[in-house]
Design a protein around this motif. Structure first.
Motif, PDB file in Angstrom:
ATOM      1  N   ARG A 329       0.830  -1.215   0.000  1.00  0.00           N
ATOM      2  CA  ARG A 329       0.000   0.000   0.000  1.00  0.00           C
ATOM      3  C   ARG A 329       0.857   1.255   0.000  1.00  0.00           C
ATOM      4  O   ARG A 329       0.556   2.243  -0.695  1.00  0.00           O
ATOM      5  N   LYS A 330       1.937   1.198   0.784  1.00  0.00           N
ATOM      6  CA  LYS A 330       2.830   2.357   0.832  1.00  0.00           C
ATOM      7  C   LYS A 330       3.487   2.586  -0.514  1.00  0.00           C
ATOM      8  O   LYS A 330       3.643   3.741  -0.969  1.00  0.00           O
ATOM      9  N   LEU A 331       3.872   1.495  -1.206  1.00  0.00           N
ATOM     10  CA  LEU A 331       4.483   1.607  -2.529  1.00  0.00           C
ATOM     11  C   LEU A 331       3.495   2.191  -3.533  1.00  0.00           C
ATOM     12  O   LEU A 331       3.868   3.053  -4.361  1.00  0.00           O
ATOM     13  N   MET A 332       2.241   1.760  -3.471  1.00  0.00           N
ATOM     14  CA  MET A 332       1.219   2.309  -4.375  1.00  0.00           C
ATOM     15  C   MET A 332       1.012   3.795  -4.121  1.00  0.00           C
ATOM     16  O   MET A 332       0.910   4.594  -5.074  1.00  0.00           O
ATOM     17  N   ASP A 333       0.966   4.184  -2.864  1.00  0.00           N
ATOM     18  CA  ASP A 333       0.790   5.597  -2.528  1.00  0.00           C
ATOM     19  C   ASP A 333       1.972   6.425  -3.016  1.00  0.00           C
ATOM     20  O   ASP A 333       1.791   7.516  -3.592  1.00  0.00           O
ATOM     21  N   LEU A 334       3.194   5.900  -2.804  1.00  0.00           N
ATOM     22  CA  LEU A 334       4.376   6.628  -3.273  1.00  0.00           C
ATOM     23  C   LEU A 334       4.406   6.710  -4.796  1.00  0.00           C
ATOM     24  O   LEU A 334       4.843   7.722  -5.365  1.00  0.00           O
ATOM     25  N   SER A 335       3.932   5.644  -5.465  1.00  0.00           N
ATOM     26  CA  SER A 335       3.890   5.675  -6.938  1.00  0.00           C
ATOM     27  C   SER A 335       2.942   6.762  -7.421  1.00  0.00           C
ATOM     28  O   SER A 335       3.262   7.510  -8.379  1.00  0.00           O
ATOM     29  N   HIS A 336       1.764   6.892  -6.787  1.00  0.00           N
ATOM     30  CA  HIS A 336       0.816   7.945  -7.169  1.00  0.00           C
ATOM     31  C   HIS A 336       1.401   9.326  -6.913  1.00  0.00           C
ATOM     32  O   HIS A 336       1.257  10.244  -7.747  1.00  0.00           O
ATOM     33  N   ARG A 337       2.051   9.474  -5.777  1.00  0.00           N
ATOM     34  CA  ARG A 337       2.644  10.777  -5.466  1.00  0.00           C
ATOM     35  C   ARG A 337       3.759  11.118  -6.449  1.00  0.00           C
ATOM     36  O   ARG A 337       3.900  12.270  -6.889  1.00  0.00           O
ATOM     37  N   THR A 338       4.550  10.111  -6.817  1.00  0.00           N
ATOM     38  CA  THR A 338       5.622  10.343  -7.798  1.00  0.00           C
ATOM     39  C   THR A 338       5.036  10.737  -9.155  1.00  0.00           C
ATOM     40  O   THR A 338       5.553  11.644  -9.842  1.00  0.00           O
ATOM     41  N   LEU A 339       3.939  10.089  -9.549  1.00  0.00           N
ATOM     42  CA  LEU A 339       3.285  10.425 -10.813  1.00  0.00           C
ATOM     43  C   LEU A 339       2.743  11.859 -10.790  1.00  0.00           C
ATOM     44  O   LEU A 339       2.857  12.592 -11.787  1.00  0.00           O
ATOM     45  N   GLN A 340       2.173  12.246  -9.675  1.00  0.00           N
ATOM     46  CA  GLN A 340       1.669  13.622  -9.560  1.00  0.00           C
ATOM     47  C   GLN A 340       2.811  14.634  -9.665  1.00  0.00           C
ATOM     48  O   GLN A 340       2.682  15.686 -10.307  1.00  0.00           O
ATOM     49  N   VAL A 341       3.930  14.318  -9.026  1.00  0.00           N
ATOM     50  CA  VAL A 341       5.085  15.225  -9.114  1.00  0.00           C
ATOM     51  C   VAL A 341       5.586  15.331 -10.552  1.00  0.00           C
ATOM     52  O   VAL A 341       5.915  16.427 -11.044  1.00  0.00           O
ATOM     53  N   LEU A 342       5.644  14.187 -11.243  1.00  0.00           N
ATOM     54  CA  LEU A 342       6.093  14.205 -12.633  1.00  0.00           C
ATOM     55  C   LEU A 342       5.141  15.013 -13.506  1.00  0.00           C
ATOM     56  O   LEU A 342       5.568  15.735 -14.428  1.00  0.00           O
ATOM     57  N   ILE A 343       3.819  14.884 -13.236  1.00  0.00           N
ATOM     58  CA  ILE A 343       2.840  15.653 -14.020  1.00  0.00           C
ATOM     59  C   ILE A 343       3.045  17.149 -13.815  1.00  0.00           C
ATOM     60  O   ILE A 343       3.079  17.937 -14.785  1.00  0.00           O
ATOM     61  N   LYS A 344       3.193  17.560 -12.552  1.00  0.00           N
ATOM     62  CA  LYS A 344       3.388  18.988 -12.277  1.00  0.00           C
ATOM     63  C   LYS A 344       4.698  19.481 -12.871  1.00  0.00           C
ATOM     64  O   LYS A 344       4.765  20.600 -13.415  1.00  0.00           O
ATOM     65  N   GLN A 345       5.722  18.656 -12.789  1.00  0.00           N
ATOM     66  CA  GLN A 345       7.009  19.055 -13.362  1.00  0.00           C
ATOM     67  C   GLN A 345       6.913  19.194 -14.873  1.00  0.00           C
ATOM     68  O   GLN A 345       7.465  20.135 -15.462  1.00  0.00           O
ATOM     69  N   GLU A 346       6.209  18.270 -15.519  1.00  0.00           N
ATOM     70  CA  GLU A 346       6.070  18.331 -16.964  1.00  0.00           C
ATOM     71  C   GLU A 346       5.239  19.550 -17.379  1.00  0.00           C
ATOM     72  O   GLU A 346       5.532  20.187 -18.406  1.00  0.00           O
ATOM     73  N   ILE A 347       4.191  19.891 -16.578  1.00  0.00           N
ATOM     74  CA  ILE A 347       3.375  21.068 -16.874  1.00  0.00           C
ATOM     75  C   ILE A 347       4.228  22.332 -16.782  1.00  0.00           C
ATOM     76  O   ILE A 347       4.147  23.233 -17.639  1.00  0.00           O
ATOM     77  N   GLN A 348       5.033  22.425 -15.738  1.00  0.00           N
ATOM     78  CA  GLN A 348       5.892  23.592 -15.604  1.00  0.00           C
ATOM     79  C   GLN A 348       6.928  23.664 -16.719  1.00  0.00           C
ATOM     80  O   GLN A 348       7.281  24.745 -17.205  1.00  0.00           O
ATOM     81  N   ARG A 349       7.438  22.528 -17.128  1.00  0.00           N
ATOM     82  CA  ARG A 349       8.449  22.513 -18.185  1.00  0.00           C
ATOM     83  C   ARG A 349       7.850  22.927 -19.524  1.00  0.00           C
ATOM     84  O   ARG A 349       8.503  23.610 -20.338  1.00  0.00           O
ATOM     85  N   LYS A 350       6.598  22.552 -19.780  1.00  0.00           N
ATOM     86  CA  LYS A 350       5.952  22.861 -21.044  1.00  0.00           C
ATOM     87  C   LYS A 350       5.193  24.201 -21.011  1.00  0.00           C
ATOM     88  O   LYS A 350       4.535  24.553 -21.996  1.00  0.00           O
ATOM     89  N   SER A 351       5.262  24.877 -19.879  1.00  0.00           N
ATOM     90  CA  SER A 351       4.527  26.146 -19.771  1.00  0.00           C
ATOM     91  C   SER A 351       5.083  27.161 -20.781  1.00  0.00           C
ATOM     92  O   SER A 351       6.294  27.383 -20.860  1.00  0.00           O
ATOM     93  N   GLY A 352       4.157  27.815 -21.548  1.00  0.00           N
ATOM     94  CA  GLY A 352       4.552  28.822 -22.527  1.00  0.00           C
ATOM     95  C   GLY A 352       4.850  28.264 -23.892  1.00  0.00           C
ATOM     96  O   GLY A 352       5.088  29.025 -24.829  1.00  0.00           O
ATOM     97  N   TYR A 353       4.863  26.951 -24.047  1.00  0.00           N
ATOM     98  CA  TYR A 353       5.113  26.336 -25.350  1.00  0.00           C
ATOM     99  C   TYR A 353       3.790  25.953 -26.009  1.00  0.00           C
ATOM    100  O   TYR A 353       2.812  25.632 -25.334  1.00  0.00           O
ATOM    101  N   ALA A 354       3.777  26.024 -27.343  1.00  0.00           N
ATOM    102  CA  ALA A 354       2.600  25.608 -28.087  1.00  0.00           C
ATOM    103  C   ALA A 354       2.493  24.087 -28.080  1.00  0.00           C
ATOM    104  O   ALA A 354       3.481  23.369 -27.874  1.00  0.00           O
ATOM    105  N   ILE A 355       1.258  23.622 -28.317  1.00  0.00           N
ATOM    106  CA  ILE A 355       1.040  22.179 -28.326  1.00  0.00           C
ATOM    107  C   ILE A 355       1.706  21.591 -29.558  1.00  0.00           C
ATOM    108  O   ILE A 355       1.494  22.062 -30.676  1.00  0.00           O
ATOM    109  N   GLN A 356       2.504  20.544 -29.366  1.00  0.00           N
ATOM    110  CA  GLN A 356       3.213  19.934 -30.473  1.00  0.00           C
ATOM    111  C   GLN A 356       2.312  18.940 -31.209  1.00  0.00           C
ATOM    112  O   GLN A 356       1.207  18.614 -30.760  1.00  0.00           O
TER     113      GLN A 356
END
Length: 459
Positions: A329-356
């Motif tokens: 259960r702890k591994l599943m929770d950490l996996s979800h949290r890691t995915l959320q962090v990656l999503i936010k990081q990817e959003i910030q990285r792509k901020s200001g760029y047009a959709i490819q």
């Protein structure tokens, strides 16, 4: 059950220590040696032929055995002690003594009576059992010492016992006494298995052969020292050679019928590990019974220990499974949290760029899938139907699981036995009531007849 085989009967001529007086169990460590006494296993003396157990010893003087057999036959069949009909009664009495295995058989005024022992061939209190053959080599150096002490006393003073045995061996610094095992025996006796290691000046070491060590213990002065320590019996624990086994099996023990001996060899359940041994008299039977009872207790103790270990392992397994589920259960929770962090990081990285182009293609595919899922006749309707069926099954399953119960097999057996007894009791009670009703009917019938007769008289 262990049985002594192969113990040498001769004694070694090696010089040995002389024991000083010592008493009681506290005598461990009080045995002293005379000055200048030395003991070495480097050149063991000839120990003579190997003794194969007193129960298997055979008579060596044929004329004496023949005379004894003739006297025994005369005492049992034709005594001439009194010269009248009383000799027949004496013969029956001698037969009874021979069957029992004790007493004296008088048969002639000029010849001494025959001593009836349990080894005589007419004794009826005999049987043949089986004992385990030791499988240790002579090079293993195992010697058994039987102490007239309790196991707790031996274990509490084991170090003192080792030091005392080392002094019995002459106190040689190149010799080391080691305890292989300690086992409880009946009648508050204890079996101690030892071996001695001899170190050479070049640094190598070897075990002293069992026959050599036993021969040293059998010397008169050494045996006296061991008796002061509480030793009642010493014997080697070595395997039998094929020649020894053949000799033991071919020659029936004294007083044992050869036919019974041959049948015992045929009935041997494991001829590779067991060998037939005679049991003469009730004392030997009682001894084997005590040893069997002692071994049963030891086996039960070992089973209890194994049961406790299994219970502890089951507890550890349950704890480990719970921890594994928690970590999952702890591994599943950490996996979800890691995915959320990656999503936010990817959003910030792509901020200001047009959709490819690839992202646009991916968005179109996701929209198509969403439309198909939302279509009432497509996957969404099927998913809703499946979800409804799953909820219904879960509901009925919960109801059924609440109504379901289990009964232990032993408890169910006891309930059946109790109901059977109740049924038998009710049947018995019904039969008693029926008998009573029949008796009441007979009484009523008798009363009616009496009243009728009296009425006829008074009329």
């Amino acid at each position: 059950m262990a049985f002594n085989f192969g113990a040498p009967s001769g004694t070694s001529g090696t010089a040995a220590a002389t024991a000083a007086p010592a008493g009681g169990f506290g005598g461990f460590g009080t045995t002293s040696t005379t000055a200048g006494s030395a003991f070495s296993f480097s050149a063991p003396a000839n120990t003579g032929t190997t003794a194969l157990g007193g129960l298997f010893s055979q008579p060596t003087q044929a004329p004496t055995q023949s005379n004894q057999l003739i006297n025994t036959a005369s005492a049992l069949s034709a005594p001439t002690l009194l010269g009248d009909e009383r000799d027949a009664i004496l013969a029956k009495w001698n037969q009874l003594q021979a069957f029992w295995g004790t007493g004296k058989g008088y048969f002639n005024n000029n010849i001494p009576p025959v001593e009836f022992t349990q080894e005589n061939p007419f004794c009826r209190f005999k049987a043949v059992g089986y004992s385990c053959m030791p499988n240790n080599k002579d090079e293993d150096g195992l010697v058994v010492l039987v102490f007239n002490k309790k196991e707790t006393d031996i274990r509490s003073q084991q170090q003192q016992l080792v030091e005392s045995l080392h002094k019995v061996l002459g106190g040689n610094q190149t010799l080391t006494v080691n305890v292989e095992g300690i086992k409880t025996l009946p009648d508050d006796q204890t079996e101690v298995v030892i071996y001695v290691v001899e170190r050479s000046p070049n640094g190598t070491s070897r075990r002293v052969p069992a026959t050599t060590l036993y021969a040293h213990f059998e010397q008169t002065n050494i045996k006296t020292q061991l008796q002061q320590l509480g030793v009642t019996l010493s014997m080697t624990r070595t395997e039998l050679s094929p020649a020894q086994i053949k000799q033991l099996l071919q020659n029936p023990p004294a007083g044992v019928d050869p036919i019974i001996w041959e049948q015992a060899k045929v009935d041997n359940p494991d001829s590779e590990k067991l060998i037939p041994v005679p049991m003469v008299g009730f004392k030997e039977l009682l001894r084997r019974l005590k040893v069997q009872d002692q071994m049963t207790k030891q086996h039960q103790t070992r089973l209890d220990i194994i049961s406790e270990d299994i219970s502890e392992l089951q507890k550890n397994q349950t704890t480990t499974m719970a921890k594994i589920a928690q970590y999952k259960r702890k591994l599943m929770d950490l996996s979800h949290r890691t995915l959320q962090v990656l999503i936010k990081q990817e959003i910030q990285r792509k901020s200001g760029y047009a959709i490819q182009a690839d992202e646009e293609q991916l968005r179109v595919q996701l929209d198509t899938i969403q439309c198909e899922l939302n279509a009432p006749t497509q996957f969404k309707g099927r998913l809703n139907e499946l979800m409804s069926q799953i909820r219904m099954q879960n509901h009925f399953g919960a109801v059924r699981s609440e109504e379901r119960y289990y009964i232990d097999a032993d408890l169910l057996r006891e309930i059946k036995q109790h109901l059977k007894q109740q049924q038998e009791g009710l049947s018995h009670l019904i039969s008693i009531i029926k008998d009573d009703l029949e008796d009441i009917k007979l009484v009523e019938h008798g009363l009616n007849e009496t009243i009728h007769i009296r009425g006829g008289v008074f009329s």
